[in-house]
Design a protein around this motif. Sequence first.
Motif, PDB file in Angstrom:
ATOM      1  N   PRO A 199      23.971  40.524  42.102  1.00 17.84           N
ATOM      2  CA  PRO A 199      24.838  41.360  42.934  1.00 17.84           C
ATOM      3  C   PRO A 199      24.035  42.320  43.794  1.00 17.84           C
ATOM      4  O   PRO A 199      22.889  42.649  43.484  1.00 17.84           O
ATOM      5  CB  PRO A 199      25.678  42.119  41.902  1.00 17.84           C
ATOM      6  CG  PRO A 199      24.848  42.126  40.666  1.00 17.84           C
ATOM      7  CD  PRO A 199      24.084  40.843  40.668  1.00 17.84           C
ATOM      8  N   TYR A 254      27.582  46.553  46.863  1.00 19.95           N
ATOM      9  CA  TYR A 254      28.981  46.303  46.531  1.00 19.95           C
ATOM     10  C   TYR A 254      29.286  46.750  45.110  1.00 19.95           C
ATOM     11  O   TYR A 254      30.394  46.668  44.660  1.00 19.95           O
ATOM     12  CB  TYR A 254      29.272  44.796  46.659  1.00 19.95           C
ATOM     13  CG  TYR A 254      29.385  44.362  48.089  1.00 19.95           C
ATOM     14  CD1 TYR A 254      30.585  44.532  48.783  1.00 19.95           C
ATOM     15  CD2 TYR A 254      28.304  43.820  48.747  1.00 19.95           C
ATOM     16  CE1 TYR A 254      30.702  44.134  50.095  1.00 19.95           C
ATOM     17  CE2 TYR A 254      28.410  43.437  50.063  1.00 19.95           C
ATOM     18  CZ  TYR A 254      29.605  43.601  50.740  1.00 19.95           C
ATOM     19  OH  TYR A 254      29.712  43.225  52.048  1.00 19.95           O
ATOM     20  N   ARG A 255      28.242  47.216  44.409  1.00 23.50           N
ATOM     21  CA  ARG A 255      28.439  47.585  43.011  1.00 23.50           C
ATOM     22  C   ARG A 255      27.504  48.731  42.643  1.00 23.50           C
ATOM     23  O   ARG A 255      26.311  48.700  42.952  1.00 23.50           O
ATOM     24  CB  ARG A 255      28.111  46.382  42.122  1.00 23.50           C
ATOM     25  CG  ARG A 255      28.857  46.355  40.796  1.00 23.50           C
ATOM     26  CD  ARG A 255      30.308  46.074  40.974  1.00 23.50           C
ATOM     27  NE  ARG A 255      30.932  45.754  39.677  1.00 23.50           N
ATOM     28  CZ  ARG A 255      32.195  45.412  39.549  1.00 23.50           C
ATOM     29  NH1 ARG A 255      32.979  45.354  40.598  1.00 23.50           N
ATOM     30  NH2 ARG A 255      32.699  45.138  38.362  1.00 23.50           N
ATOM     31  N   CYS A 295      32.592  49.383  37.061  1.00 25.02           N
ATOM     32  CA  CYS A 295      33.660  48.474  37.482  1.00 25.02           C
ATOM     33  C   CYS A 295      34.869  49.284  37.939  1.00 25.02           C
ATOM     34  O   CYS A 295      35.107  50.393  37.452  1.00 25.02           O
ATOM     35  CB  CYS A 295      34.029  47.575  36.303  1.00 25.02           C
ATOM     36  SG  CYS A 295      35.333  46.374  36.639  1.00 25.02           S
ATOM     37  N   HIS A 296      35.642  48.710  38.855  1.00 25.23           N
ATOM     38  CA  HIS A 296      36.853  49.411  39.302  1.00 25.23           C
ATOM     39  C   HIS A 296      37.809  49.656  38.148  1.00 25.23           C
ATOM     40  O   HIS A 296      38.551  50.644  38.134  1.00 25.23           O
ATOM     41  CB  HIS A 296      37.550  48.618  40.417  1.00 25.23           C
ATOM     42  CG  HIS A 296      38.193  49.492  41.450  1.00 25.23           C
ATOM     43  ND1 HIS A 296      39.420  50.096  41.280  1.00 25.23           N
ATOM     44  CD2 HIS A 296      37.757  49.892  42.670  1.00 25.23           C
ATOM     45  CE1 HIS A 296      39.727  50.797  42.363  1.00 25.23           C
ATOM     46  NE2 HIS A 296      38.729  50.706  43.212  1.00 25.23           N
ATOM     47  N   CYS A 352      23.503  45.962  44.678  1.00 23.87           N
ATOM     48  CA  CYS A 352      23.763  47.142  43.858  1.00 23.87           C
ATOM     49  C   CYS A 352      23.205  48.410  44.492  1.00 23.87           C
ATOM     50  O   CYS A 352      22.214  48.377  45.221  1.00 23.87           O
ATOM     51  CB  CYS A 352      23.125  46.988  42.469  1.00 23.87           C
ATOM     52  SG  CYS A 352      23.723  45.564  41.537  1.00 23.87           S
ATOM     53  N   PRO A 358      26.206  43.990  36.530  1.00 23.00           N
ATOM     54  CA  PRO A 358      27.521  43.604  37.041  1.00 23.00           C
ATOM     55  C   PRO A 358      27.892  42.146  36.823  1.00 23.00           C
ATOM     56  O   PRO A 358      29.063  41.778  36.969  1.00 23.00           O
ATOM     57  CB  PRO A 358      27.421  43.924  38.541  1.00 23.00           C
ATOM     58  CG  PRO A 358      26.406  45.026  38.619  1.00 23.00           C
ATOM     59  CD  PRO A 358      25.387  44.636  37.583  1.00 23.00           C
ATOM     60  N   GLY A 408      33.363  44.277  45.220  1.00 22.73           N
ATOM     61  CA  GLY A 408      32.515  43.947  44.087  1.00 22.73           C
ATOM     62  C   GLY A 408      32.749  42.544  43.570  1.00 22.73           C
ATOM     63  O   GLY A 408      31.796  41.791  43.317  1.00 22.73           O
ATOM     64  N   ALA A 431      32.005  41.510  36.964  1.00 20.26           N
ATOM     65  CA  ALA A 431      32.245  40.960  38.304  1.00 20.26           C
ATOM     66  C   ALA A 431      31.751  39.523  38.401  1.00 20.26           C
ATOM     67  O   ALA A 431      32.401  38.667  39.016  1.00 20.26           O
ATOM     68  CB  ALA A 431      31.559  41.835  39.358  1.00 20.26           C
TER      69      ALA A 431
END
Length: 354
Positions: A313, A337-338, A40-41, A315, A155, A185, A159
């Motif tokens: 998601p 996106y993740r 995660c960010h 990934c 995620p 994400g 997310a």
Amino acid sequence: MKTIGYAAQNATSLLSPHAFERRALRNHDVAIEVLYCGVCHSDLHQARNDWGFSTYPIVPGHEIVGRVIDVGPGVRRFKLGDTVAVGCMVDSCQHCDQCHDGEEQYCREGMTQTYGSPDRLTGEITHGGFSKHIVVREEFVMSVPEGLELSRAAPLLCAGITTYSPLRTWGVGPGSRVGVIGLGGLGHMAVKLAVAMGASVTVIGRTEAKAADALKLNADHFLVSTDEAAMVKANSSFDLLIDTIPVRHDVTPYMPLLDVDGTLVIVGQIGPIDEQPTLPLLFGRRRVAGSLIGGIAQTQELLHFCASKNVLPDCEMIRMDQINEAFERMERADVRYRFVIDMSSLPTAPGTAA
């Protein structure tokens, strides 16, 4: 329990192998072998102390899918071999009104985060899922439904629930008009979930760069926020805006897009936003709101929803030793996106459990 993970030793260090002890099982604890962990960010922010409250060494990771390897004597919901999930929190007071309402993330005494938080009993700092094992209180462990691809499910624990919760809170369903600001994400999960709920979905970005990606995710439209004429044409056309932008920004240009009683929900930025004039709020009874993950029951609901609708998601799988490169790429927004870590890539250190 001896285990190993990857930790930041200070705000400027790279993540590197770190051997440490997980607590002995309490009566209602579940011991989990971590199979996959999302990146995660917020893991990057906390590793670098961008928010000013990180405690070192810090083992990040709060999007966890794993297998039960031991349980405390009082555990009734899980048994050895069960496939389970752990998200952003691992404890709360369990007796306040918010906990009783299934909103543990708003616990009056403060939730215990999966990493970087003091344990409620010992005060020891929690460590997250960038590790071989984790020990979690039973009430904060969720079952992974059959049908969810384990390597892509992690995620959903951050997310996914971060975007699912406001969609549910504001009653999104068939006929709802949802705009998603930003397509990273969080944004791509908001699109997938809103589409699965039957909403009409528009992605809003500053340029056309992600227009094709948005349509591939089954969004209905793409709106360029720097196109003044297009923005004016879109006035009053949304019931809900999910704002996933993760940095300080101005929400003013987006407010006229909301219809009467519409809401813009901030889920991306933790910190200041630019000054907001009241005119678009007053002339439309519009709202700016925030939303923090979701409770345990709602997160379990999300997992079942995603299994039933085949929502997962997008990934990119990485090894544990690629985490620093992944952090650098996240800063450049170079991921679709993740990232998810295959934790079988983390070697067991001498003297640790297999």
